[in-house]
Structure formats: C-alpha cells, structure tokens
Design a protein around this motif. Structure first.
Motif, PDB file in Angstrom:
ATOM      1  N   CYS A  10       0.836  -1.211   0.000  1.00 16.17           N
ATOM      2  CA  CYS A  10       0.000   0.000   0.000  1.00 16.17           C
ATOM      3  C   CYS A  10       0.865   1.254   0.000  1.00 16.17           C
ATOM      4  O   CYS A  10       1.811   1.371   0.785  1.00 16.17           O
ATOM      5  N   GLN A  11       0.536   2.165  -0.903  1.00 15.57           N
ATOM      6  CA  GLN A  11       1.267   3.437  -0.968  1.00 15.57           C
ATOM      7  C   GLN A  11       0.349   4.621  -0.686  1.00 15.57           C
ATOM      8  O   GLN A  11       0.644   5.752  -1.053  1.00 15.57           O
ATOM      9  N   ASP A  12      -0.782   4.349  -0.029  1.00 16.26           N
ATOM     10  CA  ASP A  12      -1.714   5.384   0.429  1.00 16.26           C
ATOM     11  C   ASP A  12      -2.244   6.262  -0.704  1.00 16.26           C
ATOM     12  O   ASP A  12      -2.443   7.459  -0.531  1.00 16.26           O
ATOM     13  N   HIS A  13      -2.510   5.655  -1.866  1.00 12.12           N
ATOM     14  CA  HIS A  13      -3.082   6.409  -2.981  1.00 12.12           C
ATOM     15  C   HIS A  13      -4.510   6.849  -2.673  1.00 12.12           C
ATOM     16  O   HIS A  13      -4.964   7.871  -3.161  1.00 12.12           O
ATOM     17  N   GLY A  14      -5.238   6.042  -1.895  1.00 12.10           N
ATOM     18  CA  GLY A  14      -6.576   6.409  -1.458  1.00 12.10           C
ATOM     19  C   GLY A  14      -7.694   6.109  -2.428  1.00 12.10           C
ATOM     20  O   GLY A  14      -8.825   6.528  -2.200  1.00 12.10           O
ATOM     21  N   GLN A  15      -7.435   5.383  -3.494  1.00  8.59           N
ATOM     22  CA  GLN A  15      -8.505   5.049  -4.437  1.00  8.59           C
ATOM     23  C   GLN A  15      -9.595   4.218  -3.758  1.00  8.59           C
ATOM     24  O   GLN A  15     -10.768   4.346  -4.079  1.00  8.59           O
ATOM     25  N   CYS A  16      -9.205   3.399  -2.795  1.00  5.22           N
ATOM     26  CA  CYS A  16     -10.160   2.563  -2.075  1.00  5.22           C
ATOM     27  C   CYS A  16     -11.162   3.402  -1.286  1.00  5.22           C
ATOM     28  O   CYS A  16     -12.318   3.004  -1.116  1.00  5.22           O
ATOM     29  N   VAL A  17     -10.748   4.568  -0.838  1.00 10.17           N
ATOM     30  CA  VAL A  17     -11.623   5.448  -0.062  1.00 10.17           C
ATOM     31  C   VAL A  17     -12.827   5.879  -0.892  1.00 10.17           C
ATOM     32  O   VAL A  17     -13.945   5.955  -0.386  1.00 10.17           O
ATOM     33  N   PHE A  18     -12.613   6.136  -2.168  1.00  5.87           N
ATOM     34  CA  PHE A  18     -13.714   6.542  -3.041  1.00  5.87           C
ATOM     35  C   PHE A  18     -14.701   5.404  -3.270  1.00  5.87           C
ATOM     36  O   PHE A  18     -15.904   5.623  -3.375  1.00  5.87           O
ATOM     37  N   SER A  19     -14.201   4.171  -3.331  1.00  6.89           N
ATOM     38  CA  SER A  19     -15.057   3.010  -3.579  1.00  6.89           C
ATOM     39  C   SER A  19     -15.781   2.531  -2.331  1.00  6.89           C
ATOM     40  O   SER A  19     -16.913   2.059  -2.417  1.00  6.89           O
ATOM     41  N   SER A  20     -15.114   2.648  -1.183  1.00 10.02           N
ATOM     42  CA  SER A  20     -15.692   2.111   0.051  1.00 10.02           C
ATOM     43  C   SER A  20     -15.343   2.999   1.244  1.00 10.02           C
ATOM     44  O   SER A  20     -14.541   2.635   2.101  1.00 10.02           O
ATOM     45  N   PRO A  21     -15.973   4.174   1.336  1.00 12.60           N
ATOM     46  CA  PRO A  21     -15.649   5.103   2.417  1.00 12.60           C
ATOM     47  C   PRO A  21     -16.064   4.620   3.807  1.00 12.60           C
ATOM     48  O   PRO A  21     -15.565   5.134   4.813  1.00 12.60           O
ATOM     49  N   ASP A  22     -16.947   3.608   3.869  1.00 10.99           N
ATOM     50  CA  ASP A  22     -17.331   3.062   5.170  1.00 10.99           C
ATOM     51  C   ASP A  22     -16.246   2.150   5.739  1.00 10.99           C
ATOM     52  O   ASP A  22     -16.247   1.866   6.939  1.00 10.99           O
ATOM     53  N   VAL A  23     -15.338   1.701   4.898  1.00 14.97           N
ATOM     54  CA  VAL A  23     -14.292   0.773   5.333  1.00 14.97           C
ATOM     55  C   VAL A  23     -12.910   1.429   5.319  1.00 14.97           C
ATOM     56  O   VAL A  23     -12.099   1.202   6.219  1.00 14.97           O
ATOM     57  N   PHE A  24     -12.651   2.258   4.334  1.00 14.31           N
ATOM     58  CA  PHE A  24     -11.329   2.858   4.166  1.00 14.31           C
ATOM     59  C   PHE A  24     -11.379   4.377   4.361  1.00 14.31           C
ATOM     60  O   PHE A  24     -12.351   5.022   3.983  1.00 14.31           O
ATOM     61  N   ARG A  25     -10.309   4.922   4.921  1.00 17.25           N
ATOM     62  CA  ARG A  25     -10.181   6.378   5.039  1.00 17.25           C
ATOM     63  C   ARG A  25      -8.700   6.728   5.139  1.00 17.25           C
ATOM     64  O   ARG A  25      -7.875   5.883   5.476  1.00 17.25           O
ATOM     65  N   LEU A  26      -8.393   7.968   4.812  1.00 14.19           N
ATOM     66  CA  LEU A  26      -7.035   8.474   4.989  1.00 14.19           C
ATOM     67  C   LEU A  26      -7.028   9.327   6.248  1.00 14.19           C
ATOM     68  O   LEU A  26      -7.918  10.163   6.443  1.00 14.19           O
ATOM     69  N   ASP A  27      -6.044   9.120   7.102  1.00 16.67           N
ATOM     70  CA  ASP A  27      -5.962   9.906   8.325  1.00 16.67           C
ATOM     71  C   ASP A  27      -5.413  11.295   8.033  1.00 16.67           C
ATOM     72  O   ASP A  27      -5.162  11.645   6.866  1.00 16.67           O
ATOM     73  N   GLY A  28      -5.228  12.104   9.038  1.00 18.16           N
ATOM     74  CA  GLY A  28      -4.768  13.476   8.881  1.00 18.16           C
ATOM     75  C   GLY A  28      -3.404  13.604   8.230  1.00 18.16           C
ATOM     76  O   GLY A  28      -3.069  14.653   7.682  1.00 18.16           O
ATOM     77  N   GLU A  29      -2.630  12.535   8.255  1.00 19.27           N
ATOM     78  CA  GLU A  29      -1.299  12.536   7.641  1.00 19.27           C
ATOM     79  C   GLU A  29      -1.300  11.861   6.274  1.00 19.27           C
ATOM     80  O   GLU A  29      -0.246  11.682   5.664  1.00 19.27           O
TER      81      GLU A  29
END
Length: 62
Positions: A10-29
């Motif tokens: 994982c390189q914290d691209h965050g694409q998963c957050v758009f698909s499943s925001p109930d499961v994935f999120r990016l923290d403040g950093e």
C-alpha cells in the motif's frame, strides 16, 4: 468479512476510499486506515476497492 491490506504494498493512494468510504479512510497525515472486520453488506464496495487499488494491496478473507 475480513479485510486485509498489505501495508508493504500500500502506498496510500486512497482510491479505495472513493469506492468504500465506510471501510477505508485516509488519516490526517494521508495514511490509510481501514476496518478489518467489515459488515458483509459492504462486500460489493470492498471488492470494487480491491479492484481499483493500483498496488493490488487489498484482499478479502471470508
């Protein structure tokens, strides 16, 4: 359902957050956080998140 993210891939691209925001999120950093024991009704969006992950770091167990 158990969600597993290979943090070595994982390189914290965050694409998963758009698909499943109930499961994935990016923290403040900007680092990925996720729910490892997700509700079964979220399976479709978690599968989509796994599909769109550019590093293929997400897998579902169970």
């Amino acid at each position: 359902m158990k969600v597993v993210v290979d943090k070595s891939k994982c390189q914290d691209h965050g694409q998963c957050v758009f698909s499943s925001p109930d499961v994935f999120r990016l923290d403040g950093e900007g680092h990925l956080q996720y729910v490892s024991d997700a509700a079964d009704e979220l399976r479709d969006e978690v599968e989509e998140a796994a599909d769109v992950c550019p590093m293929q770091a997400i897998r579902i167990e169970g």
